[in-house]
Design a protein around this motif. Structure first.
Motif, mmCIF file in Angstrom:
data_model
loop_
_atom_site.group_PDB
_atom_site.id
_atom_site.type_symbol
_atom_site.label_atom_id
_atom_site.label_comp_id
_atom_site.label_asym_id
_atom_site.label_seq_id
_atom_site.Cartn_x
_atom_site.Cartn_y
_atom_site.Cartn_z
ATOM 1 N N LEU A 278 0.827 -1.190 0.000
ATOM 2 C CA LEU A 278 0.000 0.000 0.000
ATOM 3 C C LEU A 278 0.870 1.253 0.000
ATOM 4 C CD1 LEU A 278 -2.630 -0.963 2.728
ATOM 5 C CD2 LEU A 278 -2.900 -1.084 0.258
ATOM 6 N N THR A 279 0.400 2.276 -0.697
ATOM 7 C CA THR A 279 1.089 3.566 -0.674
ATOM 8 C C THR A 279 0.850 4.208 0.693
ATOM 9 O OG1 THR A 279 -0.815 4.824 -1.463
ATOM 10 C CG2 THR A 279 0.663 3.871 -3.154
ATOM 11 N N PRO A 280 1.655 5.207 1.059
ATOM 12 C CA PRO A 280 1.426 5.880 2.346
ATOM 13 C C PRO A 280 0.003 6.435 2.469
ATOM 14 C CG PRO A 280 3.584 6.447 1.516
ATOM 15 C CD PRO A 280 2.892 5.668 0.427
ATOM 16 N N ARG A 281 -0.533 6.993 1.397
ATOM 17 C CA ARG A 281 -1.906 7.523 1.438
ATOM 18 C C ARG A 281 -2.909 6.395 1.672
ATOM 19 N NH1 ARG A 281 -4.699 12.172 -0.822
ATOM 20 N NH2 ARG A 281 -6.894 11.640 -1.001
ATOM 21 N N GLU A 282 -2.723 5.271 0.989
ATOM 22 C CA GLU A 282 -3.616 4.128 1.170
ATOM 23 C C GLU A 282 -3.525 3.579 2.592
ATOM 24 O OE1 GLU A 282 -3.683 2.273 -3.364
ATOM 25 O OE2 GLU A 282 -2.021 1.790 -2.010
ATOM 26 N N GLN A 283 -2.319 3.595 3.152
ATOM 27 C CA GLN A 283 -2.135 3.131 4.534
ATOM 28 C C GLN A 283 -2.890 4.027 5.515
ATOM 29 O OE1 GLN A 283 2.118 3.115 5.024
ATOM 30 N NE2 GLN A 283 2.386 1.210 3.888
ATOM 31 N N LYS A 284 -2.816 5.350 5.292
ATOM 32 C CA LYS A 284 -3.507 6.292 6.167
ATOM 33 C C LYS A 284 -5.020 6.129 6.050
ATOM 34 C CE LYS A 284 0.168 9.720 6.111
ATOM 35 N NZ LYS A 284 0.585 11.038 5.611
ATOM 36 N N ALA A 285 -5.510 5.944 4.826
ATOM 37 C CA ALA A 285 -6.947 5.748 4.620
ATOM 38 C C ALA A 285 -7.402 4.460 5.301
ATOM 39 C CB ALA A 285 -7.279 5.722 3.130
ATOM 40 N N LYS A 286 -6.614 3.404 5.180
ATOM 41 C CA LYS A 286 -6.953 2.128 5.811
ATOM 42 C C LYS A 286 -6.956 2.275 7.328
ATOM 43 C CE LYS A 286 -5.693 -2.783 5.980
ATOM 44 N NZ LYS A 286 -6.368 -2.937 7.229
ATOM 45 N N LYS A 287 -5.983 2.982 7.868
ATOM 46 C CA LYS A 287 -5.923 3.191 9.322
ATOM 47 C C LYS A 287 -7.153 3.961 9.789
ATOM 48 C CE LYS A 287 -3.166 5.101 13.102
ATOM 49 N NZ LYS A 287 -4.325 5.136 13.938
ATOM 50 N N PHE A 288 -7.552 4.985 9.037
ATOM 51 C CA PHE A 288 -8.746 5.760 9.393
ATOM 52 C C PHE A 288 -9.972 4.847 9.420
ATOM 53 C CE2 PHE A 288 -12.493 8.169 7.963
ATOM 54 C CZ PHE A 288 -12.610 9.046 9.020
ATOM 55 N N LYS B 33 -14.793 9.461 -1.904
ATOM 56 C CA LYS B 33 -13.914 9.846 -3.017
ATOM 57 C C LYS B 33 -12.535 10.268 -2.516
ATOM 58 C CE LYS B 33 -17.583 11.062 -6.201
ATOM 59 N NZ LYS B 33 -18.300 12.105 -6.925
ATOM 60 N N VAL B 34 -12.493 10.968 -1.389
ATOM 61 C CA VAL B 34 -11.198 11.368 -0.824
ATOM 62 C C VAL B 34 -10.446 10.135 -0.332
ATOM 63 C CG1 VAL B 34 -10.089 12.627 1.065
ATOM 64 C CG2 VAL B 34 -11.908 13.720 -0.264
ATOM 65 N N LEU B 35 -11.148 9.237 0.373
ATOM 66 C CA LEU B 35 -10.487 8.043 0.908
ATOM 67 C C LEU B 35 -9.968 7.123 -0.195
ATOM 68 C CD1 LEU B 35 -12.833 7.188 3.893
ATOM 69 C CD2 LEU B 35 -10.513 8.109 4.005
ATOM 70 N N SER B 36 -10.647 7.095 -1.336
ATOM 71 C CA SER B 36 -10.222 6.231 -2.438
ATOM 72 C C SER B 36 -9.257 6.934 -3.394
ATOM 73 C CB SER B 36 -11.438 5.744 -3.221
ATOM 74 O OG SER B 36 -12.027 6.822 -3.928
ATOM 75 N N ALA B 37 -8.907 8.187 -3.094
ATOM 76 C CA ALA B 37 -7.982 9.003 -3.894
ATOM 77 C C ALA B 37 -8.569 9.419 -5.234
ATOM 78 C CB ALA B 37 -6.638 8.309 -4.078
ATOM 79 N N GLU B 38 -9.884 9.298 -5.384
ATOM 80 C CA GLU B 38 -10.515 9.841 -6.587
ATOM 81 C C GLU B 38 -10.449 11.366 -6.544
ATOM 82 O OE1 GLU B 38 -14.892 9.903 -8.675
ATOM 83 O OE2 GLU B 38 -14.333 8.133 -7.522
ATOM 84 N N ARG B 39 -10.555 11.918 -5.340
ATOM 85 C CA ARG B 39 -10.324 13.348 -5.103
ATOM 86 C C ARG B 39 -9.002 13.456 -4.357
ATOM 87 N NH1 ARG B 39 -14.188 14.086 -8.005
ATOM 88 N NH2 ARG B 39 -16.186 14.993 -7.489
ATOM 89 N N LYS B 40 -8.133 14.291 -4.840
ATOM 90 C CA LYS B 40 -6.790 14.410 -4.257
ATOM 91 C C LYS B 40 -6.755 15.233 -2.985
ATOM 92 C CE LYS B 40 -4.936 12.222 -7.694
ATOM 93 N NZ LYS B 40 -5.282 10.830 -7.687
#
Length: 70
Positions: free
Chosen positions: A5-15, A42-49
């Motif tokens: 997982l990318t760092p962003r994906e890791q943070k979203a998963k932790k949330f 959309k933010v959590l899935s990175a569809e919105r940056k």
């Protein structure tokens, strides 16, 4: 083969995991914080940056981005 997982994906998963541990859903969190559920997803899935506007506010609120300094 495992996918890293990318760092962003890791943070979203932790949330999401933290919400689950509290017995809350993303819908619950969005309602409590007055954000549209679809935009939170959309933010959590990175569809919105989360570069600006409400998407940025959500990204900061869920911990994907640091709190902006003034």
């Amino acid at each position: 083969m495992t996918t890293k997982l990318t760092p962003r994906e890791q943070k979203a998963k932790k949330f999401k995991d933290d919400l689950h541990a509290q017995g809350l859903t993303i819908n619950d969190w969005a309602a409590e914080n007055d954000y549209p559920v679809a935009e939170v997803y959309k933010v959590l899935s990175a569809e919105r940056k989360g570069l600006y506007g409400r998407a940025h506010e959500i990204a900061v609120a869920v911990g994907l981005k640091p709190t902006p300094s003034k």
